[in-house]
Motif scaffolding. Structure first.
Motif, mmCIF file in Angstrom:
data_model
loop_
_atom_site.group_PDB
_atom_site.id
_atom_site.type_symbol
_atom_site.label_atom_id
_atom_site.label_comp_id
_atom_site.label_asym_id
_atom_site.label_seq_id
_atom_site.Cartn_x
_atom_site.Cartn_y
_atom_site.Cartn_z
ATOM 1 N N PHE A 30 0.857 -1.179 0.000
ATOM 2 C CA PHE A 30 0.000 0.000 0.000
ATOM 3 C C PHE A 30 0.897 1.233 0.000
ATOM 4 C CE2 PHE A 30 -2.480 -3.369 1.858
ATOM 5 C CZ PHE A 30 -3.707 -3.217 1.248
ATOM 6 N N ALA A 31 0.433 2.277 -0.666
ATOM 7 C CA ALA A 31 1.210 3.509 -0.724
ATOM 8 C C ALA A 31 0.283 4.708 -0.604
ATOM 9 C CB ALA A 31 1.990 3.592 -2.033
ATOM 10 N N VAL A 32 0.823 5.776 -0.075
ATOM 11 C CA VAL A 32 0.155 7.077 -0.075
ATOM 12 C C VAL A 32 1.109 8.048 -0.745
ATOM 13 C CG1 VAL A 32 -1.251 6.703 1.979
ATOM 14 C CG2 VAL A 32 0.999 7.703 2.219
ATOM 15 N N LEU A 36 -0.261 13.714 0.378
ATOM 16 C CA LEU A 36 -1.271 13.246 1.332
ATOM 17 C C LEU A 36 -0.624 12.950 2.683
ATOM 18 C CD1 LEU A 36 -4.186 12.311 1.974
ATOM 19 C CD2 LEU A 36 -3.497 10.048 1.168
ATOM 20 N N TYR A 37 0.544 12.331 2.650
ATOM 21 C CA TYR A 37 1.240 12.024 3.898
ATOM 22 C C TYR A 37 1.521 13.301 4.675
ATOM 23 C CZ TYR A 37 4.852 10.816 7.191
ATOM 24 O OH TYR A 37 5.576 10.686 8.347
ATOM 25 N N HIS A 46 -2.245 7.194 12.045
ATOM 26 C CA HIS A 46 -2.004 6.387 10.851
ATOM 27 C C HIS A 46 -0.523 6.316 10.482
ATOM 28 C CE1 HIS A 46 -6.254 6.019 10.352
ATOM 29 N NE2 HIS A 46 -6.392 7.321 10.307
ATOM 30 N N GLU A 47 0.280 7.179 11.066
ATOM 31 C CA GLU A 47 1.709 7.166 10.771
ATOM 32 C C GLU A 47 2.344 5.828 11.159
ATOM 33 O OE1 GLU A 47 5.242 10.421 10.846
ATOM 34 O OE2 GLU A 47 3.959 10.340 12.594
ATOM 35 N N ALA A 48 1.785 5.150 12.148
ATOM 36 C CA ALA A 48 2.309 3.850 12.582
ATOM 37 C C ALA A 48 2.196 2.792 11.487
ATOM 38 C CB ALA A 48 1.576 3.393 13.831
ATOM 39 N N GLU A 57 4.977 7.383 -1.399
ATOM 40 C CA GLU A 57 5.390 7.407 -2.790
ATOM 41 C C GLU A 57 5.440 8.858 -3.259
ATOM 42 O OE1 GLU A 57 4.996 4.910 -6.694
ATOM 43 O OE2 GLU A 57 4.963 4.181 -4.649
ATOM 44 N N ALA A 58 6.603 9.284 -3.706
ATOM 45 C CA ALA A 58 6.759 10.655 -4.202
ATOM 46 C C ALA A 58 6.199 10.754 -5.615
ATOM 47 C CB ALA A 58 8.225 11.050 -4.193
ATOM 48 N N LEU A 59 5.441 11.799 -5.849
ATOM 49 C CA LEU A 59 4.899 12.051 -7.178
ATOM 50 C C LEU A 59 5.512 13.331 -7.724
ATOM 51 C CD1 LEU A 59 1.064 11.399 -6.712
ATOM 52 C CD2 LEU A 59 2.822 9.796 -7.474
#
Length: 87
Positions: A30-32, A36-37, A46-48, A57-59
């Protein structure tokens, strides 16, 4: 396969339905996206998840604009990432 989580309510829905543990145990990454992060996950409970199957994931600008357009035009909340930019 990587599932890109594009909106924080997805994480909230998983948590409230008590499915977060089961979902994070799936053999899926899973990635954000980094935006968003920084905006909604850093410093939250949710950081855990980053220690589990969730990664940042860098965009680049083009990917970010593409993801934004997908979300706006198609109502996309989550996207399967299979070589296609998405956030």
């Amino acid at each position: 396969m990587t599932v890109v989580i594009s909106d924080t309510p997805i994480l909230l829905d998983l948590e409230h339905s008590q499915m977060m543990e089961k979902v994070m145990d799936l053999p899926i990454e899973f990635a954000v996206c980094d935006a968003l992060y920084e905006a909604e996950i850093r410093g939250s409970e949710h950081e855990a998840l980053l220690g589990r199957r969730l990664r940042i994931e860098a965009l680049d600008e083009v990917e970010f604009l593409h993801a934004t357009a997908l979300r706006r035009n198609r109502g996309v909340k989550a996207a399967l990432r299979d070589g296609v930019p998405g956030c």
